[in-house]
Design an enzyme around this catalytic site. Structure first.
Site, PDB file in Angstrom:
ATOM      1  N   ASP A 141       0.795  -1.060  -0.065  1.00 57.35           N
ATOM      2  CA  ASP A 141       0.023  -0.118   0.008  1.00 57.35           C
ATOM      3  C   ASP A 141       0.737   1.340   0.022  1.00 57.35           C
ATOM      4  O   ASP A 141       0.855   2.115   0.724  1.00 57.35           O
ATOM      5  CB  ASP A 141      -0.922  -0.028   1.263  1.00 57.35           C
ATOM      6  CG  ASP A 141      -2.015   0.965   1.085  1.00 57.35           C
ATOM      7  OD1 ASP A 141      -2.423   1.498   0.177  1.00 57.35           O
ATOM      8  OD2 ASP A 141      -2.595   1.454   2.150  1.00 57.35           O
ATOM      9  N   LYS A 143       1.925   4.847  -0.797  1.00 61.25           N
ATOM     10  CA  LYS A 143       1.162   5.829  -1.433  1.00 61.25           C
ATOM     11  C   LYS A 143       1.733   7.218  -0.512  1.00 61.25           C
ATOM     12  O   LYS A 143       2.473   6.879   0.402  1.00 61.25           O
ATOM     13  CB  LYS A 143      -0.133   5.598  -1.074  1.00 61.25           C
ATOM     14  CG  LYS A 143      -0.703   5.411   0.426  1.00 61.25           C
ATOM     15  CD  LYS A 143      -2.040   5.147   0.415  1.00 61.25           C
ATOM     16  CE  LYS A 143      -2.267   4.869   1.753  1.00 61.25           C
ATOM     17  NZ  LYS A 143      -3.761   4.387   2.133  1.00 61.25           N
ATOM     18  N   ASN A 146       2.432   7.437   3.099  1.00 64.87           N
ATOM     19  CA  ASN A 146       3.333   6.312   4.009  1.00 64.87           C
ATOM     20  C   ASN A 146       4.793   6.938   3.578  1.00 64.87           C
ATOM     21  O   ASN A 146       5.746   6.311   4.047  1.00 64.87           O
ATOM     22  CB  ASN A 146       3.030   4.988   3.243  1.00 64.87           C
ATOM     23  CG  ASN A 146       1.774   4.519   3.785  1.00 64.87           C
ATOM     24  OD1 ASN A 146       1.317   4.564   4.829  1.00 64.87           O
ATOM     25  ND2 ASN A 146       1.126   3.880   2.810  1.00 64.87           N
ATOM     26  N   ASP A 159       4.197   1.909   7.775  1.00 63.47           N
ATOM     27  CA  ASP A 159       3.320   0.945   7.715  1.00 63.47           C
ATOM     28  C   ASP A 159       3.812  -0.162   7.010  1.00 63.47           C
ATOM     29  O   ASP A 159       2.937  -1.070   6.610  1.00 63.47           O
ATOM     30  CB  ASP A 159       2.208   1.481   6.806  1.00 63.47           C
ATOM     31  CG  ASP A 159       1.281   2.121   8.026  1.00 63.47           C
ATOM     32  OD1 ASP A 159       1.498   2.291   9.007  1.00 63.47           O
ATOM     33  OD2 ASP A 159       0.073   2.535   7.413  1.00 63.47           O
ATOM     34  N   THR A 181      -7.497   4.175  -3.085  1.00 63.65           N
ATOM     35  CA  THR A 181      -6.678   5.316  -3.902  1.00 63.65           C
ATOM     36  C   THR A 181      -5.759   4.272  -5.110  1.00 63.65           C
ATOM     37  O   THR A 181      -4.697   3.818  -4.962  1.00 63.65           O
ATOM     38  CB  THR A 181      -5.558   5.930  -3.049  1.00 63.65           C
ATOM     39  OG1 THR A 181      -6.276   6.307  -1.902  1.00 63.65           O
ATOM     40  CG2 THR A 181      -5.010   7.308  -4.056  1.00 63.65           C
TER      41      THR A 181
END
Length: 445
Positions: A141, A143, A146, A159, A181
């Site tokens: 994930d 993005k 992060n 994360d 997203t």
């Protein structure tokens, strides 16, 4: 408020040895709170997960393994995971508090990066991803939210090991996901045919490199079906200012076929990437104890951490106040569509109970359902907007005996709708507001 109430001891919320402060991030599966270790004075971020949600997704063993792995590592480009605690209903993950804001704020404020600057951040991103992949942990994930920066301007990816919460493993043994997203997500993830975490992470790295160099997204369309088509077919073009080396590498990363997509070892050998590259030198393992991770997931009271709740608005110290200024803000201020704030604040000399009543009176006619807990409110619009229902979180902090600060933050939904809501709210609250965020920044910061 009576004199007796004013003089009553303030019970702040504690989780074990940590004193919790304001919410600094919110997602589908977790909330992140600023906190202080009362034994050492160190500031940390605590990610709070509901146990029920974790157990429901049948991923406990995978999450335990990945969190345990992340606790054992200390990499200069990965946000440090200090410890894990559990109560009867929650999991608390204690993380390094990174103070330099988000990488993408630099693009919002300064525009696209020079190639050598973008390459330096890309080196750090690939170092972090390579290191975690080598230990069997995938992000899944990656993005803007992060990608954080520390005080010295070094990239820190957050994360790792936690994003499994939004995934499902099906009978085919591959990961499946639904994502909010899609702009950063690999075609195989969007097509939901199952995917390999390593190749999917690399696609996201390619999108990030493109944005650093271009200042805009490679794949963007207001029509979601058309956006999916563009990603699936890798329909994008590199602007004229990209060097031939950067263009070649990005095209090899944004390959819609995960089987022919360049690997990390291929990136490490690429001529454009290798310019100025140095492998990071660091102490790989520090904490060898992961007993706290297993204990946090056990449903036994002797393993539970104690939670104490505040009975008055949380008092805010100077560090927390400063952390709200843009340079130290952890929350995502980068909105592809509009540069519109997702949160705002004002101060008030009214009692906290009166502020809550006034917000309630103002929000109900606008069609919001309201939930209250201590000095926090959650307002959800019953009518869905273009990005789902608008959900607004408010929290009241005590800055001095007779002065409160009210934070109004978009938790979910569209930023434009949030701005419209806040304009209506502020008109209704003009008798309550003492100073706006602009006034506070002009005087205090």
């Amino acid at each position: 408020m009576s004199r007796a109430a004013m003089n009553a001891p303030k019970l702040k919320r504690r989780v074990g040895k940590y004193e919790l402060g304001r919410t600094i991030g919110e997602g589908t599966f977790a909330k992140v709170r600023f906190a202080k270790n009362t034994e050492t004075g160190e500031h940390v971020a605590i990610k709070i997960l509901g146990k029920e949600k974790v157990l429901k997704h049948k991923l406990v063993e995978q999450i335990k393994r990945e969190i345990s792995t992340m606790k054992l590592v200390k990499h200069p480009n990965v946000v440090r995971l200090h410890e894990v605690m559990g109560s009867k209903t929650k999991i608390f993950i204690v993380l390094e508090f990174v103070t330099g804001g988000e990488l993408f704020d630099k693009i919002v404020n300064n525009g696209r990066m020079r190639e050598d600057e973008a390459r330096r951040y890309f080196h750090q991103l690939i170092n972090a991803v390579d290191f975690c992949h080598s230990r069997g942990v995938y992000h899944r994930d990656l993005k803007p939210e992060n990608l954080l920066l520390d005080t010295y301007g070094n990239l820190k990816v957050s994360d790792f090991g936690l994003s499994a919460l939004s995934q499902q493993v099906r009978g085919d043994g591959l990961l499946h996901t639904t994502c909010g997203t899609p702009n950063y997500v690999a075609p195989e993830v969007l097509n939901d045919r199952g995917y390999d975490g390593a190749t999917a992470d690399l696609w996201s790295c390619g999108v990030i490199l493109f944005i650093l160099l271009a200042g805009y997204l490679p794949f963007d369309d207001s029509n979601l079906v058309r956006l999916y088509e563009k990603i699936s077919n890798a329909e994008f073009s590199c602007p004229s200012w990209f060097s031939s080396g950067a263009t070649r590498l990005i095209k090899r990363i944004l390959d819609p076929n995960p089987l022919t997509r360049i690997t990390i070892s291929g990136i490490l050998e690429d001529g454009w990437f290798r310019k100025g590259y140095k492998r990071p030198v660091f102490d790989e393992r520090e904490d060898k104890n992961v007993d706290d991770v297993a204990a946090a997931f056990k449903d036994m009271e002797d393993h539970h951490v104690t939670e104490k709740r505040e009975e008055q608005p949380v008092a805010m110290n100077a560090f927390e106040l400063i952390s709200m200024s843009k340079g130290l803000n952890l929350e995502n201020l980068f909105d592809i569509e509009q540069e519109i704030k997702r949160e705002t604040r004002f101060t008030s000399k009214c009692p906290a109970s009166e502020i809550i009543s006034k917000i309630e009176e103002a929000a109900k006619p606008l069609g919001f359902d309201i939930q209250k807990k201590n000095y926090k409110m959650s307002l959800e619009n019953s009518t869905a907007g273009r990005k789902g229902n608008l959900n607004v979180a408010t929290e009241i902090f005590q800055m001095a005996p007779s002065v409160h600060m009210v934070e109004v933050r978009k938790a979910k939904g569209d930023t434009l709708e949030f701005q419209k809501f806040y304009n209506s709210l502020s008109t209704s609250l003009k008798d309550v507001v003492w100073k706006s965020e602009e006034d506070m920044q002009g005087h205090a910061f």
